[in-house]
Design an enzyme around this catalytic site. Structure first.
Site, PDB file in Angstrom:
ATOM      1  N   GLY A 164     -13.954 -44.487  56.604  1.00 51.87           N
ATOM      2  CA  GLY A 164     -14.024 -44.658  57.975  1.00 51.87           C
ATOM      3  C   GLY A 164     -14.488 -45.718  58.482  1.00 51.87           C
ATOM      4  O   GLY A 164     -15.298 -45.650  59.391  1.00 51.87           O
ATOM      5  N   ALA A 165     -14.595 -46.914  57.595  1.00 52.82           N
ATOM      6  CA  ALA A 165     -15.367 -48.054  57.982  1.00 52.82           C
ATOM      7  C   ALA A 165     -14.399 -49.243  58.758  1.00 52.82           C
ATOM      8  O   ALA A 165     -15.049 -50.246  58.930  1.00 52.82           O
ATOM      9  CB  ALA A 165     -15.969 -48.744  56.765  1.00 52.82           C
ATOM     10  N   GLY A 206     -16.112 -48.266  64.562  1.00 54.45           N
ATOM     11  CA  GLY A 206     -17.061 -47.366  64.797  1.00 54.45           C
ATOM     12  C   GLY A 206     -18.673 -47.590  64.197  1.00 54.45           C
ATOM     13  O   GLY A 206     -18.858 -48.791  63.592  1.00 54.45           O
ATOM     14  N   ILE A 207     -19.136 -46.426  63.893  1.00 52.53           N
ATOM     15  CA  ILE A 207     -20.501 -46.538  63.227  1.00 52.53           C
ATOM     16  C   ILE A 207     -20.223 -46.883  61.788  1.00 52.53           C
ATOM     17  O   ILE A 207     -21.060 -47.404  61.220  1.00 52.53           O
ATOM     18  CB  ILE A 207     -21.019 -44.901  63.289  1.00 52.53           C
ATOM     19  CG1 ILE A 207     -21.466 -44.659  64.659  1.00 52.53           C
ATOM     20  CG2 ILE A 207     -22.247 -45.069  62.402  1.00 52.53           C
ATOM     21  CD1 ILE A 207     -21.697 -43.076  64.706  1.00 52.53           C
ATOM     22  N   GLY A 208     -19.006 -46.475  60.974  1.00 50.78           N
ATOM     23  CA  GLY A 208     -18.825 -46.913  59.539  1.00 50.78           C
ATOM     24  C   GLY A 208     -18.901 -48.568  59.703  1.00 50.78           C
ATOM     25  O   GLY A 208     -19.422 -48.909  58.784  1.00 50.78           O
ATOM     26  N   SER A 223     -24.103 -34.195  61.990  1.00 47.05           N
ATOM     27  CA  SER A 223     -24.456 -34.518  63.678  1.00 47.05           C
ATOM     28  C   SER A 223     -25.453 -33.338  64.016  1.00 47.05           C
ATOM     29  O   SER A 223     -25.235 -32.271  63.186  1.00 47.05           O
ATOM     30  CB  SER A 223     -23.020 -34.259  64.376  1.00 47.05           C
ATOM     31  OG  SER A 223     -23.289 -33.977  65.467  1.00 47.05           O
ATOM     32  N   TYR A 227     -15.636 -28.574  64.868  1.00 44.65           N
ATOM     33  CA  TYR A 227     -16.486 -29.870  64.991  1.00 44.65           C
ATOM     34  C   TYR A 227     -17.899 -29.368  64.316  1.00 44.65           C
ATOM     35  O   TYR A 227     -18.330 -29.747  63.336  1.00 44.65           O
ATOM     36  CB  TYR A 227     -16.514 -30.709  65.861  1.00 44.65           C
ATOM     37  CG  TYR A 227     -17.475 -31.960  65.719  1.00 44.65           C
ATOM     38  CD1 TYR A 227     -17.077 -33.227  65.000  1.00 44.65           C
ATOM     39  CD2 TYR A 227     -18.891 -32.042  66.069  1.00 44.65           C
ATOM     40  CE1 TYR A 227     -17.820 -34.222  64.713  1.00 44.65           C
ATOM     41  CE2 TYR A 227     -19.468 -33.321  65.909  1.00 44.65           C
ATOM     42  CZ  TYR A 227     -19.060 -34.363  65.225  1.00 44.65           C
ATOM     43  OH  TYR A 227     -19.643 -35.518  64.895  1.00 44.65           O
TER      44      TYR A 227
HETATM   45  P1  NAP Z   1     -14.860 -43.276  65.330  1.00 39.25           P
HETATM   46  O1  NAP Z   1     -15.111 -44.562  66.038  1.00 39.25           O
HETATM   47  O2  NAP Z   1     -13.663 -42.474  65.771  1.00 39.25           O
HETATM   48  O3  NAP Z   1     -14.529 -43.498  63.769  1.00 39.25           O
HETATM   49  C1  NAP Z   1     -14.311 -42.660  62.775  1.00 39.25           C
HETATM   50  C2  NAP Z   1     -13.799 -43.091  61.628  1.00 39.25           C
HETATM   51  O4  NAP Z   1     -13.500 -42.191  60.751  1.00 39.25           O
HETATM   52  C3  NAP Z   1     -12.505 -43.994  61.909  1.00 39.25           C
HETATM   53  O5  NAP Z   1     -12.605 -45.241  61.008  1.00 39.25           O
HETATM   54  C4  NAP Z   1     -11.414 -43.480  61.438  1.00 39.25           C
HETATM   55  O6  NAP Z   1     -10.217 -43.902  61.144  1.00 39.25           O
HETATM   56  C5  NAP Z   1     -12.013 -42.462  60.202  1.00 39.25           C
HETATM   57  N1  NAP Z   1     -11.107 -41.371  59.737  1.00 39.25           N
HETATM   58  C6  NAP Z   1     -11.125 -40.382  60.542  1.00 39.25           C
HETATM   59  N2  NAP Z   1     -10.041 -39.593  59.626  1.00 39.25           N
HETATM   60  C7  NAP Z   1      -9.778 -40.189  58.423  1.00 39.25           C
HETATM   61  C8  NAP Z   1      -9.281 -39.936  57.234  1.00 39.25           C
HETATM   62  N3  NAP Z   1      -8.587 -38.750  57.145  1.00 39.25           N
HETATM   63  N4  NAP Z   1      -9.283 -40.747  56.376  1.00 39.25           N
HETATM   64  C9  NAP Z   1      -9.968 -41.860  56.474  1.00 39.25           C
HETATM   65  N5  NAP Z   1     -10.664 -42.364  57.682  1.00 39.25           N
HETATM   66  C10 NAP Z   1     -10.608 -41.209  58.440  1.00 39.25           C
HETATM   67  O7  NAP Z   1     -16.162 -42.326  65.216  1.00 39.25           O
HETATM   68  P2  NAP Z   1     -17.715 -42.777  64.749  1.00 39.25           P
HETATM   69  O8  NAP Z   1     -18.544 -42.212  66.052  1.00 39.25           O
HETATM   70  O9  NAP Z   1     -17.994 -43.945  64.358  1.00 39.25           O
HETATM   71  O10 NAP Z   1     -17.784 -41.656  63.767  1.00 39.25           O
HETATM   72  C11 NAP Z   1     -18.563 -41.861  62.441  1.00 39.25           C
HETATM   73  C12 NAP Z   1     -19.098 -40.521  61.986  1.00 39.25           C
HETATM   74  O11 NAP Z   1     -20.226 -40.259  63.009  1.00 39.25           O
HETATM   75  C13 NAP Z   1     -18.330 -39.302  62.230  1.00 39.25           C
HETATM   76  O12 NAP Z   1     -18.590 -38.438  61.178  1.00 39.25           O
HETATM   77  C14 NAP Z   1     -18.852 -38.412  63.228  1.00 39.25           C
HETATM   78  O13 NAP Z   1     -18.738 -37.182  63.121  1.00 39.25           O
HETATM   79  C15 NAP Z   1     -20.127 -38.950  63.214  1.00 39.25           C
HETATM   80  N6  NAP Z   1     -21.215 -38.751  64.536  1.00 39.25           N
HETATM   81  C16 NAP Z   1     -20.708 -39.535  65.622  1.00 39.25           C
HETATM   82  C17 NAP Z   1     -21.590 -39.505  66.612  1.00 39.25           C
HETATM   83  C18 NAP Z   1     -21.201 -40.346  67.839  1.00 39.25           C
HETATM   84  O14 NAP Z   1     -21.887 -40.064  68.968  1.00 39.25           O
HETATM   85  N7  NAP Z   1     -20.333 -41.363  67.853  1.00 39.25           N
HETATM   86  C19 NAP Z   1     -22.524 -38.448  66.746  1.00 39.25           C
HETATM   87  C20 NAP Z   1     -22.844 -37.548  65.625  1.00 39.25           C
HETATM   88  C21 NAP Z   1     -22.294 -37.859  64.331  1.00 39.25           C
HETATM   89  P3  NAP Z   1      -8.930 -44.179  61.925  1.00 39.25           P
HETATM   90  O15 NAP Z   1      -9.471 -45.415  62.557  1.00 39.25           O
HETATM   91  O16 NAP Z   1      -7.809 -44.522  61.182  1.00 39.25           O
HETATM   92  O17 NAP Z   1      -8.795 -43.034  62.932  1.00 39.25           O
END
Ligand code: NAP
Length: 245
Positions: free
Chosen positions: A12-13, A16-18, A145, A168
């Site tokens: 998921g890079a 976002g965070i990735g 999380s 979640y």
């Molecule tokens: P994000 O911007 O929505 O990014 C999520 C990433 O995961 C996107 O690249 C998305 O791809 C990918 N993804 C989802 N389903 C997938 C799949 N089946 N195969 C491959 N990639 C997939 O969210 P983020 O905030 O950066 O989240 C990254 C991680 O941090 C997650 O595990 C989230 O639970 C965790 N987290 C986030 C927060 C926060 O406040 N943001 C807080 C705590 C934990 P697409 O672009 O194709 O959808």
């Protein structure tokens, strides 16, 4: 082929965070493989890192697609002969936070959330474990999380007490359990397995209401991915501080 340079795969890079985690690891001289379910978006993200001099490559990698997982592991084996860092970062949240939905969330949402946030992590990790065992210092980071913390959810005074979203939250609790179990199995191998809480971060998932930007939001993943030999395993951390399970 084998390389002396460290190699990291981040799921998921493409955003976002990735993506920011890939940037920060890349800046440390680590080769970064950006997992993306849409290869074109992964390649665009990799290009943006290459402009900063980072050795970045996109891999088509839908974490719930068994064929993608197998092909990605074969590709990494062929091109690098090992994997030093696996960051299980891909995640989904499709419920409103604070929705108090424990009796109303649909079975479909529960299953879909667990498929991405829990089951896929086990499938991906198992596929890459033989390559991680070829590293001198394998590191696995499960991006969890604080919402997976049972201790904090049960404590009326905690900052997340009112922020309940069953699918979640429980998927991240299960992920934390996997961290502890896998770390135990790998205790004698030198591979460290930890859970990261990035913070509440401005991304598509975190929304604009979040207080942290992605630069700070990626720091915990980067820290745990680059732990030295004396670093912890089987832990749950945010910016170097332990979080209650
Ligand atoms: P994000 O911007 O929505 O990014 C999520 C990433 O995961 C996107 O690249 C998305 O791809 C990918 N993804 C989802 N389903 C997938 C799949 N089946 N195969 C491959 N990639 C997939 O969210 P983020 O905030 O950066 O989240 C990254 C991680 O941090 C997650 O595990 C989230 O639970 C965790 N987290 C986030 C927060 C926060 O406040 N943001 C807080 C705590 C934990 P697409 O672009 O194709 O959808």
């Amino acid at each position: 082929m084998s390389t002396d340079k460290k190699v990291a795969l981040i799921s998921g890079a493409n955003k976002g965070i990735g993506l920011e985690t890939a940037r920060q690891l890349g800046k440390k001289g680590i080769t970064v493989l950006l997992g993306a379910r849409d290869l074109a978006r992964g390649e665009a993200a990799a290009e943006s890192l290459k402009k900063d001099g980072i050795d970045a490559k996109a891999i088509k990698f839908d974490v719930v697609n068994t064929a993608d997982i197998k092909a990605a592991a074969e590709k990494v084996e062929k091109e690098y002969g090992k994997l030093d860092i696996l960051i299980n970062n891909a995640g989904v949240m499709t419920e409103p936070i604070g929705g108090n939905n424990s009796s109303t969330v649909s079975e479909q949402v529960l299953r879909d959330t667990f498929e991405t946030n829990f089951f896929s992590v086990i499938a991906v990790t198992n596929a890459f474990l033989p390559l991680l065992k070829k590293s001198d210092a394998g590191r696995i980071v499960n991006v969890s999380s604080i919402l997976g913390s049972l201790t904090l959810h049960a404590n009326e005074g905690s900052p997340i007490y009112g922020a309940k979203a069953l699918a979640y939250d429980s998927s991240k609790t299960a992920l934390n359990s996997y961290t502890v179990h896998l770390a135990h199995e790998l205790k004698e191998t030198g591979i460290k397995v930890n859970s990261a809480h990035p913070g509440w971060v401005k991304t598509d998932l975190g929304t604009d209401a979040a207080p942290m930007d992605v630069v700070d939001g990626a720091k915990t993943e980067v820290e745990l991915a680059t732990l030295g030999p004396d670093g912890p395993t089987a832990g749950f951390f945010h910016l170097g501080e332990a979080i209650s399970w």
